[in-house]
Design a protein around this motif. Structure first.
Motif, PDB file in Angstrom:
ATOM      1  N   ILE A 107     -12.646 -30.358   5.896  1.00  0.00           N
ATOM      2  CA  ILE A 107     -11.952 -31.235   6.848  1.00  0.00           C
ATOM      3  C   ILE A 107     -10.970 -30.427   7.687  1.00  0.00           C
ATOM      4  N   LEU A 108     -10.212 -29.544   7.045  1.00  0.00           N
ATOM      5  CA  LEU A 108      -9.266 -28.701   7.778  1.00  0.00           C
ATOM      6  C   LEU A 108      -9.990 -27.838   8.802  1.00  0.00           C
ATOM      7  N   SER A 109     -11.098 -27.247   8.418  1.00  0.00           N
ATOM      8  CA  SER A 109     -11.866 -26.393   9.328  1.00  0.00           C
ATOM      9  C   SER A 109     -12.407 -27.200  10.505  1.00  0.00           C
ATOM     10  N   ALA A 110     -12.924 -28.385  10.244  1.00  0.00           N
ATOM     11  CA  ALA A 110     -13.451 -29.230  11.319  1.00  0.00           C
ATOM     12  C   ALA A 110     -12.327 -29.650  12.274  1.00  0.00           C
ATOM     13  N   GLU A 111     -11.169 -29.979  11.725  1.00  0.00           N
ATOM     14  CA  GLU A 111     -10.025 -30.338  12.575  1.00  0.00           C
ATOM     15  C   GLU A 111      -9.605 -29.168  13.456  1.00  0.00           C
ATOM     16  N   ARG A 112      -9.601 -27.954  12.886  1.00  0.00           N
ATOM     17  CA  ARG A 112      -9.221 -26.775  13.667  1.00  0.00           C
ATOM     18  C   ARG A 112     -10.266 -26.484  14.743  1.00  0.00           C
ATOM     19  N   MET A 113     -11.535 -26.710  14.428  1.00  0.00           N
ATOM     20  CA  MET A 113     -12.579 -26.519  15.450  1.00  0.00           C
ATOM     21  C   MET A 113     -12.344 -27.461  16.620  1.00  0.00           C
ATOM     22  N   ASP A 114     -12.071 -28.734  16.322  1.00  0.00           N
ATOM     23  CA  ASP A 114     -11.810 -29.716  17.384  1.00  0.00           C
ATOM     24  C   ASP A 114     -10.588 -29.326  18.203  1.00  0.00           C
ATOM     25  N   ALA A 115      -9.522 -28.914  17.521  1.00  0.00           N
ATOM     26  CA  ALA A 115      -8.288 -28.552  18.227  1.00  0.00           C
ATOM     27  C   ALA A 115      -8.505 -27.339  19.126  1.00  0.00           C
ATOM     28  N   HIS A 116      -9.221 -26.352  18.642  1.00  0.00           N
ATOM     29  CA  HIS A 116      -9.438 -25.146  19.446  1.00  0.00           C
ATOM     30  C   HIS A 116     -10.436 -25.391  20.575  1.00  0.00           C
ATOM     31  N   THR A 117     -11.382 -26.291  20.366  1.00  0.00           N
ATOM     32  CA  THR A 117     -12.295 -26.662  21.456  1.00  0.00           C
ATOM     33  C   THR A 117     -11.514 -27.309  22.584  1.00  0.00           C
ATOM     34  N   ALA A 118     -10.660 -28.265  22.240  1.00  0.00           N
ATOM     35  CA  ALA A 118      -9.852 -28.953  23.255  1.00  0.00           C
ATOM     36  C   ALA A 118      -8.918 -27.980  23.959  1.00  0.00           C
ATOM     37  N   ALA A 119      -8.290 -27.089  23.206  1.00  0.00           N
ATOM     38  CA  ALA A 119      -7.358 -26.133  23.804  1.00  0.00           C
ATOM     39  C   ALA A 119      -8.083 -25.136  24.700  1.00  0.00           C
ATOM     40  N   ALA A 120      -9.261 -24.691  24.279  1.00  0.00           N
ATOM     41  CA  ALA A 120     -10.027 -23.752  25.106  1.00  0.00           C
ATOM     42  C   ALA A 120     -10.491 -24.413  26.395  1.00  0.00           C
ATOM     43  N   GLU A 121     -10.919 -25.677  26.302  1.00  0.00           N
ATOM     44  CA  GLU A 121     -11.341 -26.397  27.506  1.00  0.00           C
ATOM     45  C   GLU A 121     -10.171 -26.621  28.451  1.00  0.00           C
ATOM     46  N   ALA A 122      -9.011 -26.932  27.901  1.00  0.00           N
ATOM     47  CA  ALA A 122      -7.828 -27.127  28.738  1.00  0.00           C
ATOM     48  C   ALA A 122      -7.425 -25.823  29.417  1.00  0.00           C
ATOM     49  N   THR A 123      -7.564 -24.715  28.696  1.00  0.00           N
ATOM     50  CA  THR A 123      -7.228 -23.418  29.261  1.00  0.00           C
ATOM     51  C   THR A 123      -8.258 -22.993  30.298  1.00  0.00           C
ATOM     52  N   ASP A 124      -9.538 -23.312  30.048  1.00  0.00           N
ATOM     53  CA  ASP A 124     -10.600 -22.945  30.990  1.00  0.00           C
ATOM     54  C   ASP A 124     -10.494 -23.701  32.305  1.00  0.00           C
ATOM     55  N   THR A 125      -9.942 -24.907  32.285  1.00  0.00           N
ATOM     56  CA  THR A 125      -9.819 -25.678  33.523  1.00  0.00           C
ATOM     57  C   THR A 125      -8.535 -25.359  34.263  1.00  0.00           C
ATOM     58  N   ASP A 126      -7.733 -24.432  33.707  1.00  0.00           N
ATOM     59  CA  ASP A 126      -6.501 -24.008  34.365  1.00  0.00           C
ATOM     60  C   ASP A 126      -6.847 -23.240  35.639  1.00  0.00           C
ATOM     61  N   PRO A 127      -6.421 -23.722  36.814  1.00  0.00           N
ATOM     62  CA  PRO A 127      -6.801 -23.060  38.059  1.00  0.00           C
ATOM     63  C   PRO A 127      -5.907 -21.885  38.435  1.00  0.00           C
ATOM     64  N   SER A 128      -5.233 -21.286  37.478  1.00  0.00           N
ATOM     65  CA  SER A 128      -4.329 -20.186  37.812  1.00  0.00           C
ATOM     66  C   SER A 128      -5.127 -18.999  38.348  1.00  0.00           C
ATOM     67  N   PRO A 129      -4.622 -18.355  39.384  1.00  0.00           N
ATOM     68  CA  PRO A 129      -5.353 -17.247  40.010  1.00  0.00           C
ATOM     69  C   PRO A 129      -5.375 -15.985  39.151  1.00  0.00           C
ATOM     70  N   THR A 130      -4.538 -15.900  38.134  1.00  0.00           N
ATOM     71  CA  THR A 130      -4.503 -14.684  37.320  1.00  0.00           C
ATOM     72  C   THR A 130      -5.615 -14.649  36.287  1.00  0.00           C
ATOM     73  N   ARG A 131      -6.284 -15.767  36.074  1.00  0.00           N
ATOM     74  CA  ARG A 131      -7.361 -15.807  35.103  1.00  0.00           C
ATOM     75  C   ARG A 131      -8.613 -15.151  35.672  1.00  0.00           C
ATOM     76  N   ALA A 132      -9.150 -14.214  34.968  1.00  0.00           N
ATOM     77  CA  ALA A 132     -10.368 -13.527  35.426  1.00  0.00           C
ATOM     78  C   ALA A 132     -11.586 -14.192  34.773  1.00  0.00           C
ATOM     79  N   ARG A 133     -12.647 -14.394  35.544  1.00  0.00           N
ATOM     80  CA  ARG A 133     -13.906 -14.943  35.029  1.00  0.00           C
ATOM     81  C   ARG A 133     -15.006 -13.934  35.306  1.00  0.00           C
ATOM     82  N   LEU A 134     -15.901 -13.810  34.375  1.00  0.00           N
ATOM     83  CA  LEU A 134     -17.072 -12.976  34.583  1.00  0.00           C
ATOM     84  C   LEU A 134     -18.076 -13.748  35.420  1.00  0.00           C
ATOM     85  N   VAL A 135     -18.789 -13.039  36.260  1.00  0.00           N
ATOM     86  CA  VAL A 135     -19.813 -13.680  37.071  1.00  0.00           C
ATOM     87  C   VAL A 135     -20.911 -14.181  36.147  1.00  0.00           C
TER      88      VAL A 135
END
Length: 138
Positions: A107-135
């Motif tokens: 249960i703890l592992s599943a909760e952490r997976m959900d939390a990190h998925t949400a946090a990664a998605e929130a970070t990925d949608t950050d439109p900051s110009p300093t974030r580098a993306r690979l083509v």
């Protein structure tokens, strides 16, 4: 016609097979789960998630019988990369926890997976110009 074999085969069991300790499958899974959770704890501490880190540390201590060493240093890795790494580590811990029927760790592992998925998605949608993306990266 044939000469008999005078030496023991490499396939025969050793005479003293009790000379080294053997671990059960459950003990091996405990060791593996504690390792995955300890790695997850290091990344969680690096992200500064103290409450989640404390919960993970409790499970590591339960499995190892001693409290884990806490990660003190910080790297320059971007938060999104750390969240993806933590998600992968939590997934590995979930697989082992499920195979050993450890409901609390699963249960703890599943909760952490959900939390990190949400946090990664929130970070990925950050439109900051300093974030580098690979083509071609998704």
């Amino acid at each position: 016609m044939y000469e008999p074999i005078r030496t023991a085969s490499v396939h025969t069991p050793a005479e003293h097979s009790d000379d080294f300790p053997h671990r059960s499958r459950e003990e091996e899974l405990d060791i593996q789960l504690a390792g995955h959770l300890a790695a997850l704890l290091a990344v969680t501490d690096e992200l500064g998630l103290d409450t989640a880190g404390d919960r993970i540390a409790e499970q590591v201590a339960r499995l190892r019988g001693a409290p884990p060493a806490r990660h003190a240093g910080r790297s320059d890795a971007p938060a999104a990369a750390l969240h993806r790494r933590a998600h992968a580590l939590a997934g590995r811990a979930l697989v082992v926890a499920a195979s050993r029927a450890d409901t609390v760790a699963a249960i703890l592992s599943a909760e952490r997976m959900d939390a990190h998925t949400a946090a990664a998605e929130a970070t990925d949608t950050d439109p900051s110009p300093t974030r580098a993306r690979l083509v071609g990266a998704h």
